[in-house]
Design a protein around this motif. Structure first.
Motif, PDB file in Angstrom:
ATOM      1  N   GLY A   1     -39.091  48.947  73.600  1.00 55.99           N
ATOM      2  CA  GLY A   1     -39.688  49.764  72.703  1.00 55.99           C
ATOM      3  C   GLY A   1     -39.014  51.330  72.309  1.00 55.99           C
ATOM      4  N   THR A   2     -37.491  51.108  73.143  1.00 59.05           N
ATOM      5  CA  THR A   2     -36.272  51.673  72.244  1.00 59.05           C
ATOM      6  C   THR A   2     -35.835  51.391  70.792  1.00 59.05           C
ATOM      7  OG1 THR A   2     -34.726  50.122  73.768  1.00 59.05           O
ATOM      8  CG2 THR A   2     -35.400  52.086  74.595  1.00 59.05           C
ATOM      9  N   VAL A   3     -35.275  52.265  70.406  1.00 55.47           N
ATOM     10  CA  VAL A   3     -34.988  52.025  68.718  1.00 55.47           C
ATOM     11  C   VAL A   3     -33.467  52.190  68.939  1.00 55.47           C
ATOM     12  CG1 VAL A   3     -36.966  52.944  67.591  1.00 55.47           C
ATOM     13  CG2 VAL A   3     -34.380  54.863  68.217  1.00 55.47           C
ATOM     14  N   PHE A   4     -33.302  51.686  67.239  1.00 54.71           N
ATOM     15  CA  PHE A   4     -31.706  51.822  66.870  1.00 54.71           C
ATOM     16  C   PHE A   4     -32.189  53.508  66.323  1.00 54.71           C
ATOM     17  CE2 PHE A   4     -31.623  47.444  67.776  1.00 54.71           C
ATOM     18  CZ  PHE A   4     -29.790  47.352  68.428  1.00 54.71           C
ATOM     19  N   HIS A   5     -31.535  54.421  66.357  1.00 59.77           N
ATOM     20  CA  HIS A   5     -31.746  55.520  66.274  1.00 59.77           C
ATOM     21  C   HIS A   5     -30.565  56.156  65.533  1.00 59.77           C
ATOM     22  CE1 HIS A   5     -28.822  56.136  70.001  1.00 59.77           C
ATOM     23  NE2 HIS A   5     -28.532  57.451  69.329  1.00 59.77           N
TER      24      HIS A   5
ATOM     25  N   LEU B   1     -38.204  59.419  69.490  1.00 61.71           N
ATOM     26  CA  LEU B   1     -36.917  59.822  69.565  1.00 61.71           C
ATOM     27  C   LEU B   1     -36.949  60.541  70.802  1.00 61.71           C
ATOM     28  CD1 LEU B   1     -36.050  60.573  65.639  1.00 61.71           C
ATOM     29  CD2 LEU B   1     -35.755  58.520  67.843  1.00 61.71           C
ATOM     30  N   GLN B   2     -37.254  59.889  71.818  1.00 66.03           N
ATOM     31  CA  GLN B   2     -37.036  61.442  73.188  1.00 66.03           C
ATOM     32  C   GLN B   2     -36.803  59.805  74.271  1.00 66.03           C
ATOM     33  OE1 GLN B   2     -38.378  63.918  73.643  1.00 66.03           O
ATOM     34  NE2 GLN B   2     -39.013  63.762  72.176  1.00 66.03           N
ATOM     35  N   PRO B   3     -35.550  60.693  74.610  1.00 64.61           N
ATOM     36  CA  PRO B   3     -34.922  59.219  75.364  1.00 64.61           C
ATOM     37  C   PRO B   3     -35.303  59.255  76.818  1.00 64.61           C
ATOM     38  CG  PRO B   3     -34.085  62.403  75.729  1.00 64.61           C
ATOM     39  CD  PRO B   3     -35.423  62.048  75.068  1.00 64.61           C
ATOM     40  N   LYS B   4     -34.826  58.297  76.880  1.00 62.36           N
ATOM     41  CA  LYS B   4     -36.150  57.727  78.176  1.00 62.36           C
ATOM     42  C   LYS B   4     -35.262  57.675  79.761  1.00 62.36           C
ATOM     43  CE  LYS B   4     -37.818  53.471  78.221  1.00 62.36           C
ATOM     44  NZ  LYS B   4     -38.141  52.338  78.195  1.00 62.36           N
ATOM     45  N   ARG B   5     -35.954  58.316  81.067  1.00 65.28           N
ATOM     46  CA  ARG B   5     -34.908  58.163  82.257  1.00 65.28           C
ATOM     47  C   ARG B   5     -34.017  57.462  82.498  1.00 65.28           C
ATOM     48  NH1 ARG B   5     -36.175  61.909  85.899  1.00 65.28           N
ATOM     49  NH2 ARG B   5     -37.942  62.102  85.046  1.00 65.28           N
ATOM     50  N   THR B   6     -32.791  57.178  83.278  1.00 59.51           N
ATOM     51  CA  THR B   6     -31.506  56.496  83.229  1.00 59.51           C
ATOM     52  C   THR B   6     -31.019  56.561  84.516  1.00 59.51           C
ATOM     53  OG1 THR B   6     -29.952  57.852  82.660  1.00 59.51           O
ATOM     54  CG2 THR B   6     -31.353  55.878  80.656  1.00 59.51           C
ATOM     55  N   HIS B   7     -30.156  54.873  84.994  1.00 57.32           N
ATOM     56  CA  HIS B   7     -29.597  55.319  86.453  1.00 57.32           C
ATOM     57  C   HIS B   7     -28.620  56.291  86.115  1.00 57.32           C
ATOM     58  CE1 HIS B   7     -31.762  52.225  87.541  1.00 57.32           C
ATOM     59  NE2 HIS B   7     -32.001  51.313  86.618  1.00 57.32           N
TER      60      HIS B   7
ATOM     61  N   LEU C   1     -31.898  53.561  74.288  1.00 56.16           N
ATOM     62  CA  LEU C   1     -31.672  55.210  75.423  1.00 56.16           C
ATOM     63  C   LEU C   1     -33.546  55.579  74.218  1.00 56.16           C
ATOM     64  CD1 LEU C   1     -31.414  56.632  77.066  1.00 56.16           C
ATOM     65  CD2 LEU C   1     -29.842  58.633  75.841  1.00 56.16           C
ATOM     66  N   TYR C   2     -33.439  56.234  72.997  1.00 60.53           N
ATOM     67  CA  TYR C   2     -34.302  57.062  72.604  1.00 60.53           C
ATOM     68  C   TYR C   2     -35.825  56.174  72.411  1.00 60.53           C
ATOM     69  CZ  TYR C   2     -31.424  60.818  72.378  1.00 60.53           C
ATOM     70  OH  TYR C   2     -30.317  61.751  72.690  1.00 60.53           O
ATOM     71  N   THR C   3     -37.467  56.979  72.367  1.00 62.14           N
ATOM     72  CA  THR C   3     -37.969  55.782  71.956  1.00 62.14           C
ATOM     73  C   THR C   3     -38.232  56.197  70.570  1.00 62.14           C
ATOM     74  OG1 THR C   3     -39.458  58.031  72.476  1.00 62.14           O
ATOM     75  CG2 THR C   3     -38.691  56.315  74.357  1.00 62.14           C
ATOM     76  N   ARG C   4     -39.787  55.354  70.445  1.00 62.97           N
ATOM     77  CA  ARG C   4     -40.216  55.528  69.342  1.00 62.97           C
ATOM     78  C   ARG C   4     -40.476  56.797  68.933  1.00 62.97           C
ATOM     79  NH1 ARG C   4     -42.869  50.856  71.220  1.00 62.97           N
ATOM     80  NH2 ARG C   4     -42.977  48.926  69.197  1.00 62.97           N
TER      81      ARG C   4
ATOM     82  N   THR D   1     -24.385  55.128  79.678  1.00 60.68           N
ATOM     83  CA  THR D   1     -25.433  54.457  81.103  1.00 60.68           C
ATOM     84  C   THR D   1     -26.358  53.251  79.929  1.00 60.68           C
ATOM     85  OG1 THR D   1     -26.576  56.693  79.756  1.00 60.68           O
ATOM     86  CG2 THR D   1     -26.065  57.274  81.469  1.00 60.68           C
ATOM     87  N   SER D   2     -27.429  53.664  79.326  1.00 58.87           N
ATOM     88  CA  SER D   2     -27.749  52.599  79.034  1.00 58.87           C
ATOM     89  C   SER D   2     -28.021  52.332  77.425  1.00 58.87           C
ATOM     90  CB  SER D   2     -29.434  52.084  78.576  1.00 58.87           C
ATOM     91  OG  SER D   2     -29.916  54.139  78.182  1.00 58.87           O
ATOM     92  N   GLN D   3     -26.923  53.565  76.724  1.00 57.35           N
ATOM     93  CA  GLN D   3     -26.594  52.902  75.222  1.00 57.35           C
ATOM     94  C   GLN D   3     -26.131  52.111  74.847  1.00 57.35           C
ATOM     95  OE1 GLN D   3     -27.218  56.254  71.952  1.00 57.35           O
ATOM     96  NE2 GLN D   3     -27.549  58.113  73.349  1.00 57.35           N
ATOM     97  N   PHE D   4     -25.904  51.482  74.048  1.00 54.02           N
ATOM     98  CA  PHE D   4     -24.675  51.117  73.630  1.00 54.02           C
ATOM     99  C   PHE D   4     -24.123  50.923  71.924  1.00 54.02           C
ATOM    100  CE2 PHE D   4     -28.805  48.529  73.744  1.00 54.02           C
ATOM    101  CZ  PHE D   4     -28.624  48.140  72.239  1.00 54.02           C
ATOM    102  N   PHE D   5     -23.709  50.261  71.559  1.00 46.90           N
ATOM    103  CA  PHE D   5     -23.604  50.142  69.792  1.00 46.90           C
ATOM    104  C   PHE D   5     -22.141  48.995  69.998  1.00 46.90           C
ATOM    105  CE2 PHE D   5     -19.679  52.713  71.134  1.00 46.90           C
ATOM    106  CZ  PHE D   5     -18.674  51.901  70.251  1.00 46.90           C
ATOM    107  N   VAL D   6     -23.268  48.543  67.976  1.00 42.69           N
ATOM    108  CA  VAL D   6     -21.971  47.578  67.889  1.00 42.69           C
ATOM    109  C   VAL D   6     -21.503  47.633  67.129  1.00 42.69           C
ATOM    110  CG1 VAL D   6     -22.413  44.936  66.696  1.00 42.69           C
ATOM    111  CG2 VAL D   6     -24.384  45.670  68.294  1.00 42.69           C
ATOM    112  N   ASN D   7     -20.129  47.032  66.549  1.00 38.93           N
ATOM    113  CA  ASN D   7     -19.213  47.546  65.575  1.00 38.93           C
ATOM    114  C   ASN D   7     -19.994  46.772  64.369  1.00 38.93           C
ATOM    115  OD1 ASN D   7     -16.897  49.348  66.944  1.00 38.93           O
ATOM    116  ND2 ASN D   7     -17.255  47.698  68.177  1.00 38.93           N
ATOM    117  N   LEU D   8     -19.683  47.306  63.290  1.00 40.38           N
ATOM    118  CA  LEU D   8     -19.592  46.328  62.132  1.00 40.38           C
ATOM    119  C   LEU D   8     -18.377  46.133  60.878  1.00 40.38           C
ATOM    120  CD1 LEU D   8     -22.105  49.085  60.880  1.00 40.38           C
ATOM    121  CD2 LEU D   8     -22.474  47.106  61.813  1.00 40.38           C
TER     122      LEU D   8
END
Length: 217
Positions: free
Chosen positions: A71-75, A92-98, A87-90, A128-135
């Motif tokens: 349910g998170t998105v590529f923002h 565009l609200q951030p979810k609680r993380t560790h 991290l963000y929901t549909r 925390t939870s966010q990640f990115f993929v290098n293009l």
């Protein structure tokens, strides 16, 4: 002891020896863990590198196994640069993380095309939870020293082994500014419908409760 009885005992020992050896043998190397991201544009399979980035991999796998990413998105999608999510929901609200983890950007891995790295804020240890993929190959994002957040770089902890065409489609999606973001949000949103470790059952979706975040947008 008679010879027939001795022969019988030796035969019994020979029969049981393989079973005992199998119980005590070191298990075969299962290889690096893999995770499948099921997105609204297709599946992306990631191979993770726990030998090079043990904290980052353990952190990512924890979120996957908890069902956090469902349910998170590529923002963020920037052609020629990266796609970012986790991290963000549909809405565009951030979810609680560790709690945030220590950066492993100095692990010797480079931000090459197809690698996945920990997204963070100005503090190198704020991921925390966010990640990115290098293009593209982007060594500007590699560790060059511990003088500042800029020189510290971003920690690579895996790579795309299947579905890079899906990543490219995400990057090619039209973008706009919406919610807390002034630009680069895919329109329509690209949703992570679920994530699971290959060989494990799919987790139940976690709560989507929002919370304040240290992660960069």
């Amino acid at each position: 002891m008679s010879k027939p009885k001795l022969a019988l005992l030796l035969l019994s020992a020979a029969l049981f020896a393989p079973a005992l050896w199998a119980q005590n043998a070191k298990p075969a190397d299962a290889g690096d863990p893999e995770v499948v991201l099921h997105t609204s544009l297709g599946d992306i399979t990631l191979e993770l590198f726990p030998d090079k980035a043990p904290k980052s991999v353990a952190n990512f796998l924890q979120y996957v196994r908890e069902g956090f990413y469902a349910g998170t998105v590529f923002h963020r999608a920037i052609p020629g640069y990266l796609v970012q999510g986790g991290l963000y929901t549909r809405d565009l609200q951030p979810k609680r993380t560790h709690p945030a983890i220590a950066s492993e950007a100095d692990n010797g891995l480079s931000n090459l095309r197809g690698t996945i790295a920990v997204a963070r804020g100005a503090d190198p240890n704020s991921g925390t939870s966010q990640f990115f993929v290098n293009l593209v190959d982007d060594r500007r994002l590699d560790f060059t020293g511990n003088q500042s957040g800029l020189t510290w770089g971003y920690a690579v902890f895996g790579k795309v082994v299947k579905g890079m065409d899906v990543v490219d489609r995400i990057a090619a999606t039209p973008t706009h500014g919406i919610g807390p973001f002034t630009a680069d949000v895919p329109n329509p949103l690209v949703v992570i419908e679920g994530a699971q470790v290959v060989g494990e059952a799919a987790p139940a979706a976690a709560s989507s409760a929002a919370a304040r975040q240290p992660d960069g947008g």
